[in-house]
Design a protein around this motif. Structure first.
Motif, mmCIF file in Angstrom:
data_model
loop_
_atom_site.group_PDB
_atom_site.id
_atom_site.type_symbol
_atom_site.label_atom_id
_atom_site.label_comp_id
_atom_site.label_asym_id
_atom_site.label_seq_id
_atom_site.Cartn_x
_atom_site.Cartn_y
_atom_site.Cartn_z
ATOM 1 N N HIS A 54 71.187 -4.380 18.126
ATOM 2 C CA HIS A 54 71.461 -5.417 17.125
ATOM 3 C C HIS A 54 72.862 -5.968 17.307
ATOM 4 O O HIS A 54 73.793 -5.217 17.601
ATOM 5 C CB HIS A 54 71.364 -4.831 15.704
ATOM 6 N N TRP A 55 73.008 -7.269 17.128
ATOM 7 C CA TRP A 55 74.326 -7.910 17.072
ATOM 8 C C TRP A 55 74.579 -8.200 15.603
ATOM 9 O O TRP A 55 73.799 -8.895 14.953
ATOM 10 C CB TRP A 55 74.337 -9.216 17.873
ATOM 11 N N LEU A 56 75.648 -7.631 15.080
ATOM 12 C CA LEU A 56 75.943 -7.783 13.660
ATOM 13 C C LEU A 56 77.356 -8.298 13.449
ATOM 14 O O LEU A 56 78.275 -7.941 14.186
ATOM 15 C CB LEU A 56 75.820 -6.429 12.940
ATOM 16 N N HIS A 57 77.519 -9.080 12.407
ATOM 17 C CA HIS A 57 78.853 -9.453 11.959
ATOM 18 C C HIS A 57 79.421 -8.265 11.194
ATOM 19 O O HIS A 57 78.676 -7.471 10.601
ATOM 20 C CB HIS A 57 78.765 -10.687 11.045
ATOM 21 N N ARG A 58 80.713 -8.157 11.189
ATOM 22 C CA ARG A 58 81.360 -7.013 10.523
ATOM 23 C C ARG A 58 80.919 -6.863 9.069
ATOM 24 O O ARG A 58 80.786 -5.749 8.567
ATOM 25 C CB ARG A 58 82.877 -7.179 10.623
ATOM 26 N N THR A 59 80.646 -7.967 8.392
ATOM 27 C CA THR A 59 80.238 -7.897 6.985
ATOM 28 C C THR A 59 78.852 -7.277 6.815
ATOM 29 O O THR A 59 78.503 -6.848 5.719
ATOM 30 C CB THR A 59 80.247 -9.296 6.342
ATOM 31 N N GLN A 60 78.061 -7.209 7.881
ATOM 32 C CA GLN A 60 76.713 -6.638 7.811
ATOM 33 C C GLN A 60 76.688 -5.130 8.105
ATOM 34 O O GLN A 60 75.669 -4.479 7.921
ATOM 35 C CB GLN A 60 75.791 -7.349 8.802
ATOM 36 N N LEU A 61 77.793 -4.586 8.558
ATOM 37 C CA LEU A 61 77.820 -3.177 8.963
ATOM 38 C C LEU A 61 77.469 -2.192 7.847
ATOM 39 O O LEU A 61 76.765 -1.225 8.104
ATOM 40 C CB LEU A 61 79.179 -2.827 9.577
ATOM 41 N N PRO A 62 77.943 -2.391 6.597
ATOM 42 C CA PRO A 62 77.622 -1.387 5.574
ATOM 43 C C PRO A 62 76.125 -1.174 5.372
ATOM 44 O O PRO A 62 75.686 -0.073 5.072
ATOM 45 C CB PRO A 62 78.260 -1.935 4.296
ATOM 46 N N ASP A 63 75.329 -2.238 5.558
ATOM 47 C CA ASP A 63 73.883 -2.117 5.362
ATOM 48 C C ASP A 63 73.173 -1.538 6.577
ATOM 49 O O ASP A 63 72.029 -1.107 6.484
ATOM 50 C CB ASP A 63 73.280 -3.497 5.041
ATOM 51 N N ALA A 64 73.832 -1.546 7.731
ATOM 52 C CA ALA A 64 73.191 -1.122 8.974
ATOM 53 C C ALA A 64 73.617 0.263 9.446
ATOM 54 O O ALA A 64 73.000 0.814 10.349
ATOM 55 C CB ALA A 64 73.490 -2.140 10.074
ATOM 56 N N MET A 65 74.665 0.827 8.831
ATOM 57 C CA MET A 65 75.216 2.094 9.317
ATOM 58 C C MET A 65 75.222 3.142 8.219
ATOM 59 O O MET A 65 75.297 2.814 7.028
ATOM 60 C CB MET A 65 76.659 1.886 9.794
ATOM 61 N N ALA A 66 75.172 4.393 8.635
ATOM 62 C CA ALA A 66 75.364 5.490 7.686
ATOM 63 C C ALA A 66 76.794 5.403 7.153
ATOM 64 O O ALA A 66 77.694 4.921 7.858
ATOM 65 C CB ALA A 66 75.143 6.825 8.381
ATOM 66 N N PRO A 67 77.029 5.828 5.914
ATOM 67 C CA PRO A 67 78.366 5.690 5.312
ATOM 68 C C PRO A 67 79.496 6.279 6.152
ATOM 69 O O PRO A 67 80.555 5.655 6.285
ATOM 70 C CB PRO A 67 78.232 6.418 3.972
ATOM 71 N N ASP A 68 79.296 7.457 6.753
ATOM 72 C CA ASP A 68 80.372 8.052 7.555
ATOM 73 C C ASP A 68 80.638 7.232 8.817
ATOM 74 O O ASP A 68 81.786 7.042 9.220
ATOM 75 C CB ASP A 68 80.077 9.510 7.893
ATOM 76 N N GLN A 69 79.587 6.708 9.437
ATOM 77 C CA GLN A 69 79.772 5.857 10.615
ATOM 78 C C GLN A 69 80.501 4.566 10.239
ATOM 79 O O GLN A 69 81.371 4.098 10.967
ATOM 80 C CB GLN A 69 78.423 5.513 11.253
ATOM 81 N N TYR A 70 80.118 3.995 9.114
ATOM 82 C CA TYR A 70 80.764 2.758 8.657
ATOM 83 C C TYR A 70 82.249 2.987 8.386
ATOM 84 O O TYR A 70 83.088 2.193 8.793
ATOM 85 C CB TYR A 70 80.067 2.215 7.409
ATOM 86 N N ARG A 71 82.587 4.094 7.715
ATOM 87 C CA ARG A 71 84.006 4.377 7.406
ATOM 88 C C ARG A 71 84.822 4.500 8.686
ATOM 89 O O ARG A 71 85.874 3.876 8.820
ATOM 90 C CB ARG A 71 84.130 5.662 6.586
ATOM 91 N N ARG A 72 84.337 5.280 9.639
ATOM 92 C CA ARG A 72 85.133 5.459 10.862
ATOM 93 C C ARG A 72 85.212 4.160 11.660
ATOM 94 O O ARG A 72 86.244 3.842 12.234
ATOM 95 C CB ARG A 72 84.630 6.635 11.690
ATOM 96 N N THR A 73 84.142 3.373 11.682
ATOM 97 C CA THR A 73 84.162 2.097 12.397
ATOM 98 C C THR A 73 85.122 1.123 11.742
ATOM 99 O O THR A 73 85.870 0.407 12.423
ATOM 100 C CB THR A 73 82.739 1.498 12.466
ATOM 101 N N THR A 74 85.156 1.085 10.421
ATOM 102 C CA THR A 74 86.072 0.208 9.695
ATOM 103 C C THR A 74 87.519 0.564 10.000
ATOM 104 O O THR A 74 88.345 -0.323 10.265
ATOM 105 C CB THR A 74 85.811 0.290 8.174
ATOM 106 N N HIS A 75 87.845 1.844 9.987
ATOM 107 C CA HIS A 75 89.221 2.262 10.310
ATOM 108 C C HIS A 75 89.576 1.884 11.745
ATOM 109 O O HIS A 75 90.693 1.445 12.024
ATOM 110 C CB HIS A 75 89.398 3.763 10.092
ATOM 111 N N ALA A 76 88.627 2.043 12.657
ATOM 112 C CA ALA A 76 88.878 1.691 14.062
ATOM 113 C C ALA A 76 89.096 0.190 14.216
ATOM 114 O O ALA A 76 90.046 -0.247 14.884
ATOM 115 C CB ALA A 76 87.710 2.152 14.931
ATOM 116 N N LEU A 77 88.254 -0.627 13.591
ATOM 117 C CA LEU A 77 88.411 -2.080 13.686
ATOM 118 C C LEU A 77 89.694 -2.552 13.009
ATOM 119 O O LEU A 77 90.359 -3.472 13.503
ATOM 120 C CB LEU A 77 87.195 -2.785 13.079
ATOM 121 N N ASP A 78 90.066 -1.929 11.895
ATOM 122 C CA ASP A 78 91.331 -2.274 11.229
ATOM 123 C C ASP A 78 92.513 -1.970 12.140
ATOM 124 O O ASP A 78 93.454 -2.761 12.230
ATOM 125 C CB ASP A 78 91.476 -1.521 9.905
#
Length: 96
Positions: A54-78
């Protein structure tokens, strides 16, 4: 068909043995795709072990990822956006 060099580690997340077997997850940066690379990926059929791509915009990540994956990905992208140093995480939350 697409191989990207892993240029740097964006985040390191330690998972302690209280929740799962102890582990260390590293989030890598492979760079941005060129238009030609995007076209290659769009035509490529993944191996049978890959169930979806899947190609997703960053705003779509919370709905597509498990919460722990989303948190670590958000910190990495930040960290990537700010040019910050490697964030060290504990279960997806910045370590103190």
């Amino acid at each position: 068909g697409l191989v990207l060099p892993l240029r740097r580690i964006l985040a390191a997340d330690h998972i302690d043995a209280q929740l799962l077997p102890e582990g260390l997850t590293l989030i890598h940066w492979g760079g941005r795709l060129t238009s030609a690379q995007e076209s290659t990926v769009a035509r490529h059929r993944p191996p049978h072990t890959v169930t979806a791509v899947h190609w997703l915009h960053r705003t779509q990540l919370p709905d597509a990822m498990a919460p722990d994956q989303y948190r670590r990905t958000t910190h990495a992208l930040d960290a990537l956006t700010r040019g910050a140093h490697l964030p060290l995480l504990l279960r997806g939350t910045p370590a103190e």
